[in-house]
Design an enzyme around this catalytic site. Structure first.
Site, PDB file in Angstrom:
ATOM      1  N   TYR A 286      35.944  29.704  79.286  1.00  0.00           N
ATOM      2  CA  TYR A 286      36.870  29.684  80.116  1.00  0.00           C
ATOM      3  C   TYR A 286      37.562  30.886  80.664  1.00  0.00           C
ATOM      4  O   TYR A 286      38.386  31.609  80.038  1.00  0.00           O
ATOM      5  CB  TYR A 286      38.180  28.691  79.650  1.00  0.00           C
ATOM      6  CG  TYR A 286      39.093  28.067  80.499  1.00  0.00           C
ATOM      7  CD1 TYR A 286      38.898  26.872  80.946  1.00  0.00           C
ATOM      8  CD2 TYR A 286      40.174  28.784  81.055  1.00  0.00           C
ATOM      9  CE1 TYR A 286      39.859  26.219  81.925  1.00  0.00           C
ATOM     10  CE2 TYR A 286      41.063  28.351  82.086  1.00  0.00           C
ATOM     11  CZ  TYR A 286      40.786  26.966  82.456  1.00  0.00           C
ATOM     12  OH  TYR A 286      41.657  26.328  83.401  1.00  0.00           O
ATOM     13  N   TYR A 336      37.057  27.549  90.945  1.00  0.00           N
ATOM     14  CA  TYR A 336      37.714  27.146  89.828  1.00  0.00           C
ATOM     15  C   TYR A 336      38.013  25.712  89.948  1.00  0.00           C
ATOM     16  O   TYR A 336      38.605  25.141  90.588  1.00  0.00           O
ATOM     17  CB  TYR A 336      39.236  27.866  89.887  1.00  0.00           C
ATOM     18  CG  TYR A 336      40.078  27.485  88.787  1.00  0.00           C
ATOM     19  CD1 TYR A 336      39.763  27.800  87.454  1.00  0.00           C
ATOM     20  CD2 TYR A 336      41.300  27.063  89.037  1.00  0.00           C
ATOM     21  CE1 TYR A 336      40.569  27.587  86.332  1.00  0.00           C
ATOM     22  CE2 TYR A 336      42.238  26.828  87.861  1.00  0.00           C
ATOM     23  CZ  TYR A 336      41.828  27.050  86.827  1.00  0.00           C
ATOM     24  OH  TYR A 336      42.809  26.804  85.652  1.00  0.00           O
TER      25      TYR A 336
END
Length: 387
Positions: A286, A336
């Site tokens: 992440y 994203y």
């Protein structure tokens, strides 16, 4: 020893919309387009779907509304989880538990956001997030994710001698990976000079340290391995899923903010799969900010504490290195999708569909959610190629 879940659930389809700065459509439309693409990828009739799940933070369409729009008259399972990127992989893990337990046969997990054109993270003109500490932070203008993570990054950098060279190495390598990804929003190569020339956002983060604000929908189809093997594409097996945390690391008195909640969860994750970090062929970390990649290299056990800077300067995170990291370019260069695109990329890697960014002989992949800062929770998946 492997867990009872290991090998009892699989991801059988992935679907994307375009990654863009302005989708021009609603989050409902993004969700439906991504879901239909995932079902087409799997070769599954939409009428076979009996579960639906999402995570969101007041920025998307609820799961029951999507279920209605898909024509589901009796969904056996649905989750509409309020939570950010730390929840993303837990969402898929919970869907895996549902199909393994026979609660549902085919569960679609999705994330749909207009995060550039509509609901910008940390933007003004909306209510404050409902964390207790917000009342003490907002008065000082401490409200946006780059500000939150910058504080943690500075503590980490001071503790371990990390500097702009190490952060830049992450940004540069992921942009190089994205050059081979036709979905990626940012594909032009960048140099260290380009990195240093990008404007400061929240010290020590420059623009190129920060993930992209993106309008996108991504969806995954979760089912049993047996059902997946009857579908169009090779099954990708869920070897382990874990989630944890419970308090934020911003002001809840964490004893060491240079170590994330992922460090507590990682041994449990690997234990559930019956493997260790050395067995992993690639990692989709992440990467809301470059710093989080460095921290997770350490906290998931791929190097010792304080060693991630040397790891990336040596190029061990590159495609030809010891552990390829974010082959798709990650949030920094692909776009994203709040965690879901990392899982989808892992599936494509394990199916051997990644083209010029394919990790050679990839059999086991790690994909992670946010490491526990801000939201206070984290989650991750270990996935493996079937057979």
């Amino acid at each position: 020893m492997a867990s009872g879940l290991s090998g009892k659930a699989a991801i059988a389809g992935v679907g994307y919309t375009e990654f863009s700065r302005n989708s021009g459509v609603s989050t409902l439309t993004l969700a439906l387009r991504a879901i239909m693409a995932a079902l087409d990828d799997a070769g599954l009739d939409p009428g076979k779907v009996d579960g639906i799940a999402t995570h969101r933070v007041g920025d998307s369409i609820p799961a029951p509304m999507v279920a209605v729009s898909l024509g589901l008259t009796d969904p056996h399972y649905y989750v509409d989880h309020f939570g950010g990127g730390g929840s993303s992989h837990g969402l898929v893990g919970q869907a895996a538990l549902a199909v393994a337990a026979g609660v549902a046969d085919h569960v679609v997990c999705y994330r749909a956001i207009n995060a550039r054109s509509e609901f910008r993270m940390g933007g003004t003109g909306r209510p404050l997030v409902d964390h207790i500490e917000t009342q003490y932070q907002a008065a000082y203008g401490y409200m946006a994710p780059p500000q939150y993570y910058a504080m943690m990054a500075r503590a980490y950098m001071d503790a371990f001698g990390v500097d702009e060279r190490h952060l830049g190495a992450v940004a540069i390598s992921q942009r190089a990976n994205a050059a081979h990804n036709p979905r990626a929003m940012m594909r032009d190569p960048i140099s260290f000079d380009d990195y240093r020339a990008s404007r400061m956002i929240a010290e020590p983060f420059r623009l190129l340290d920060c993930c992209l604000e993106t309008d996108v929908g991504v969806a995954l189809l979760v089912t049993t391995p047996e059902r997946a093997r009857d579908l169009r594409k090779p099954a990708v097996i869920v070897d382990a899923a874990a989630w944890g945390g419970g308090t934020t690391l911003q002001s809840a008195g964490a004893p060491d903010i240079t170590t994330s909640y992922a460090a507590r969860m990682a041994p449990r994750l690997f234990g559930l799969a019956g493997i260790g970090p050395a067995d992993v062929d690639f990692a989709n970390f992440y990467d809301c900010f470059t710093f989080s990649v460095l921290m997770q290299l350490e906290d998931y056990g791929f190097c010792g504490k304080g060693e991630a800077g040397g790891f990336v300067l040596d190029g061990q995170h590159r495609m030809d290195g010891r552990l390829p990291v974010n082959p798709h370019g990650g949030f920094l260069s692909e776009g994203y999708a709040h965690g879901m695109n990392h899982i989808a990329e892992a599936v494509q890697q394990l199916r051997g569909e990644a083209g010029g960014r394919q990790v050679r002989d990839a059999r086991i992949g790690l994909s992670t959610g946010a490491p526990g800062y801000v939201g206070g929770v984290t989650s991750a998946l270990l996935l493996r190629r079937d057979g």
